[in-house]
Design a protein around this motif. Structure first.
Motif, PDB file in Angstrom:
ATOM      1  N   ARG A 111       0.561  -0.952   0.239  1.00 24.62           N
ATOM      2  CA  ARG A 111      -0.043   0.485   0.081  1.00 24.62           C
ATOM      3  C   ARG A 111       0.970   1.422  -0.020  1.00 24.62           C
ATOM      4  O   ARG A 111       0.499   2.247  -0.243  1.00 24.62           O
ATOM      5  N   THR A 112       2.081   0.896   0.744  1.00 27.27           N
ATOM      6  CA  THR A 112       2.472   2.495   0.116  1.00 27.27           C
ATOM      7  C   THR A 112       3.539   2.476  -0.750  1.00 27.27           C
ATOM      8  O   THR A 112       3.863   3.612  -1.116  1.00 27.27           O
ATOM      9  N   GLY A 113       3.163   1.335  -1.805  1.00 28.39           N
ATOM     10  CA  GLY A 113       3.797   2.087  -3.244  1.00 28.39           C
ATOM     11  C   GLY A 113       4.643   0.734  -3.816  1.00 28.39           C
ATOM     12  O   GLY A 113       5.526   1.029  -4.875  1.00 28.39           O
ATOM     13  N   ALA A 114       5.288  -0.241  -2.928  1.00 29.51           N
ATOM     14  CA  ALA A 114       6.914  -0.934  -2.981  1.00 29.51           C
ATOM     15  C   ALA A 114       6.205  -1.999  -4.379  1.00 29.51           C
ATOM     16  O   ALA A 114       4.852  -2.111  -4.685  1.00 29.51           O
ATOM     17  N   GLY A 115       7.192  -1.915  -5.920  1.00 28.76           N
ATOM     18  CA  GLY A 115       6.859  -2.717  -6.532  1.00 28.76           C
ATOM     19  C   GLY A 115       6.153  -4.296  -5.876  1.00 28.76           C
ATOM     20  O   GLY A 115       5.834  -4.608  -7.363  1.00 28.76           O
ATOM     21  N   LEU A 116       7.431  -4.972  -5.963  1.00 30.37           N
ATOM     22  CA  LEU A 116       7.255  -6.713  -5.935  1.00 30.37           C
ATOM     23  C   LEU A 116       7.488  -6.209  -4.194  1.00 30.37           C
ATOM     24  O   LEU A 116       7.902  -6.126  -2.800  1.00 30.37           O
ATOM     25  N   ALA A 152      -3.849   6.843  11.060  1.00 29.25           N
ATOM     26  CA  ALA A 152      -4.776   6.122  12.036  1.00 29.25           C
ATOM     27  C   ALA A 152      -5.336   7.085  12.613  1.00 29.25           C
ATOM     28  O   ALA A 152      -6.339   7.236  12.854  1.00 29.25           O
ATOM     29  N   ASP A 153      -4.879   8.881  12.225  1.00 30.69           N
ATOM     30  CA  ASP A 153      -6.216   9.606  12.639  1.00 30.69           C
ATOM     31  C   ASP A 153      -7.262   9.909  11.733  1.00 30.69           C
ATOM     32  O   ASP A 153      -7.562  10.001  12.844  1.00 30.69           O
ATOM     33  N   ARG A 154      -6.781   9.122  10.386  1.00 31.45           N
ATOM     34  CA  ARG A 154      -8.021   9.502   9.561  1.00 31.45           C
ATOM     35  C   ARG A 154      -8.897   8.288   9.556  1.00 31.45           C
ATOM     36  O   ARG A 154      -9.674   8.203  10.274  1.00 31.45           O
ATOM     37  N   ALA A 155      -8.233   6.564  10.146  1.00 34.15           N
ATOM     38  CA  ALA A 155      -9.154   6.135  10.866  1.00 34.15           C
ATOM     39  C   ALA A 155      -9.557   6.182  11.979  1.00 34.15           C
ATOM     40  O   ALA A 155     -11.120   6.007  12.386  1.00 34.15           O
ATOM     41  N   ALA A 156      -9.318   6.627  12.552  1.00 32.12           N
ATOM     42  CA  ALA A 156      -9.536   7.169  14.465  1.00 32.12           C
ATOM     43  C   ALA A 156     -11.097   7.721  13.995  1.00 32.12           C
ATOM     44  O   ALA A 156     -11.873   8.222  15.253  1.00 32.12           O
ATOM     45  N   GLU A 157     -11.223   8.930  12.541  1.00 31.90           N
ATOM     46  CA  GLU A 157     -12.438   9.777  12.617  1.00 31.90           C
ATOM     47  C   GLU A 157     -13.896   8.254  13.221  1.00 31.90           C
ATOM     48  O   GLU A 157     -15.140   9.504  13.761  1.00 31.90           O
ATOM     49  N   GLN A 158     -13.372   7.476  12.862  1.00 34.06           N
ATOM     50  CA  GLN A 158     -14.892   6.684  13.329  1.00 34.06           C
ATOM     51  C   GLN A 158     -14.608   6.013  14.643  1.00 34.06           C
ATOM     52  O   GLN A 158     -15.623   5.035  14.648  1.00 34.06           O
ATOM     53  N   GLY A 159     -13.524   6.313  15.458  1.00 33.92           N
ATOM     54  CA  GLY A 159     -13.859   6.729  16.771  1.00 33.92           C
ATOM     55  C   GLY A 159     -12.710   5.340  16.945  1.00 33.92           C
ATOM     56  O   GLY A 159     -11.810   4.077  16.225  1.00 33.92           O
ATOM     57  N   PHE A 180      -6.393   4.474   3.780  1.00 30.86           N
ATOM     58  CA  PHE A 180      -5.600   5.716   4.430  1.00 30.86           C
ATOM     59  C   PHE A 180      -4.075   5.468   4.149  1.00 30.86           C
ATOM     60  O   PHE A 180      -3.014   6.837   3.555  1.00 30.86           O
ATOM     61  N   ILE A 181      -3.259   4.620   3.909  1.00 30.19           N
ATOM     62  CA  ILE A 181      -2.132   4.833   3.994  1.00 30.19           C
ATOM     63  C   ILE A 181      -1.817   5.323   2.144  1.00 30.19           C
ATOM     64  O   ILE A 181      -1.096   5.433   1.789  1.00 30.19           O
ATOM     65  N   ARG A 182      -2.653   4.363   1.758  1.00 26.80           N
ATOM     66  CA  ARG A 182      -2.386   4.646   0.067  1.00 26.80           C
ATOM     67  C   ARG A 182      -2.908   6.218  -0.413  1.00 26.80           C
ATOM     68  O   ARG A 182      -1.959   6.413  -1.057  1.00 26.80           O
ATOM     69  N   GLN A 183      -3.906   7.123   0.292  1.00 26.03           N
ATOM     70  CA  GLN A 183      -3.792   7.910   0.502  1.00 26.03           C
ATOM     71  C   GLN A 183      -2.890   9.058   0.614  1.00 26.03           C
ATOM     72  O   GLN A 183      -2.453  10.135  -0.258  1.00 26.03           O
TER      73      GLN A 183
END
Length: 506
Positions: free
Chosen positions: A278-283, A478-485, A497-500
């Motif tokens: 998700r961070t973008g590594a090719g393989l 984690a902060d974005r994920a925590a918007e749901q609690g 969110f890592i991908r974003q």
């Protein structure tokens, strides 16, 4: 909330400082600018009063806790301004105010000149709408004494909002360590320069909303002084996440080889590996126990998963030789299998991230390298330095620097206010993230993020900068994920969110 007042800002400086530097330079800079220290105290008190008005405009009964130093002088200025604004003000004298420094004596005289009284009680026995904490300030380096401990406990249990001046009383300005006990502030206004202890250790629990007032000296302060400590800033670091070239292919985007996932710990290596993707590594190659092979790739077929046995490492050695970055530790364990794989992963100088039980193996046989990132939590850090967790947490910055000096490379000391220490003596503190991260697998995800970034960017950027970016992405996801609690948040919730965050234009 009301708009920010020009005397203070929610935008914080990047540079972080030790208290003794700020304390000494305050007088020097005031002299250079022809400003009296009392005038500076007046400005600090005014900025704090304006913040009080902005945050709690309906607060009419103000309890001011004034200590015997300049922090108490700042508090007395706030008391006088609040009184002039028609508020009911009560000042508790929590030190020998008659022996205050000269500028604080002027603030005391100004308070008394307007009919202000001093109460000697150390009890919270007056109903109030807001409390001003001006008790101990940045000079405290010993534990809070018993009479104040009881008062601080009363303040913390009162439910009344607290505005701390410069930092909450009882907190170390240099380390964020709790000096026995501390006042838990709703907001803290920091003067002239940001103190490093406000961003790590126990500070996140006690500082509340942090705002900054430079008092007209902050720019000059930074021009005339240097520090190795600063805040990790995603906005600056994300410049390395430039769009890919139109002809990019998987081979040009880095290859991560992850080793771990012992019996019963398949999830750790799976999460680390997916975070690398998700961070973008090719393989992404995963080497794990045979019984985990199917489990790791189920639901994520993009992972290339191979079983590896401790007595047959040929395939592992070949793949490691092709890797742009190696990650060892998530779910590794410390048994014979782990001990056999560990030296194979470290057999050359390819950039490597070492985490979890791999750190515990390293602690048994210390060595030093330049091309690795070590990511201990406080328990692992204690084993790396052969000391107690309490000693690590007493000064997290010094602990991270000690690990870096002993083992080389980059040290990422995880926890609230993660510390990143580099080989040039530089330190970054990352203040994003939240308590929802207190669940299994979060460290594995961080390992995968940093590993994926190293694979892509180590040819152009330092391991230190890459590690700082990885920590920021991890905390912000984690902060974005925590918007749901926060409660119930899982490490795998960070993935979208890592991908974003690795695509900053989105």
């Amino acid at each position: 909330m009301a708009p920010e007042h020009r005397l203070f800002s929610h935008s914080l400086p990047q540079s972080l400082w030790r208290a003794e530097v700020v304390k000494h330079q305050e007088a020097v800079l005031a002299h250079q600018q022809g400003i009296s220290l009392y005038s500076l105290m007046e400005q600090a008190g005014l900025a704090a009063f304006k913040l009080l008005q902005c945050k709690w405009p309906d607060a009419m009964r103000i309890l001011v806790l004034a200590g015997g130093g300049n922090n108490g002088g700042d508090a007395l200025v706030v008391a006088r301004l609040a009184n002039q604004a028609g508020k009911q003000v009560k000042v508790l004298a929590l030190g020998d105010l008659e022996r205050m420094p000269s500028e604080a004596q002027q603030a005391l005289a100004a308070w008394k000149a307007e009919g202000g009284q001093l109460e000697l009680s150390k009890q919270l026995d007056w109903p109030c709408d807001a409390i001003i904490d001006g008790v101990l300030g940045i000079g405290l380096n010993s534990e809070v004494r018993a009479p104040l401990q009881a008062l601080f406990a009363q303040v913390n249990q009162s439910g009344v909002p607290v505005l701390a001046l410069d930092l909450p009383s009882g907190l170390s300005a240099d380390t964020g360590k709790l000096l026995g006990c501390a006042i838990k502030a709703s907001a803290t206004i920091c003067f002239i320069a940001a103190k490093q202890g406000l961003f790590t250790g126990q500070a996140p629990e006690y500082v509340g909303k942090l705002v900054f007032a430079g008092l007209g000296l902050s720019d000059l302060f930074e021009q005339q002084n240097t520090t190795a400590v600063s805040r990790a800033d995603y906005a600056q670091l994300s410049s390395m996440l430039a769009p890919r070239t139109k002809n990019a292919h998987k081979g040009s985007c880095g290859r991560v080889a992850l080793v771990g996932g012992n019996v019963g710990m398949a999830g750790a290596i799976r999460m680390a590996a997916e975070a690398s993707l998700r961070t973008g590594a090719g393989l992404v190659n995963v080497f794990t126990q045979a019984q985990n092979q199917f489990v790791v790739c189920t639901g994520r077929p993009e992972l290339m998963v191979a079983a590896v046995a401790s007595d047959s490492l040929q395939q592992l050695d070949w793949c490691l030789a092709q890797a742009s970055c190696k990650v060892i530790g998530p779910g590794l364990g410390q048994d014979e299998w782990a001990q056999a794989l560990f030296p194979s992963v470290l057999s050359d100088d390819t950039a490597c991230l070492v985490d979890a039980d791999a750190l515990n193996l390293l602690a048994r046989a210390p060595e030093q390298r330049k091309q690795w990132v070590l990511t201990p939590h406080p328990g692992e850090a204690a084993r790396l330095l052969n000391c107690s967790v309490a000693e690590i947490e007493a000064d997290r910055i010094a602990a991270a620097q000690s690990i870096q000096r002993r083992y080389g490379g980059v040290c990422v000391l995880k926890g609230a206010g993660t510390i990143v220490a580099g080989e040039q003596g530089q330190v970054k503190i990352c203040s994003v993230g939240n308590p929802g991260m207190a669940s299994g697998g979060m460290g594995d995800v961080l390992s995968g993020i940093i590993g994926g970034l190293i694979a892509q960017f180590a040819a152009k950027h330092s391991l230190f900068d890459i590690a700082c970016l990885g920590v920021c992405i991890h905390g912000m996801a984690a902060d974005r994920a925590a918007e749901q609690g926060e409660r119930g948040m899982l490490a795998s919730d960070l993935m979208p969110f890592i991908r974003q965050l690795v695509n900053p234009k989105l």
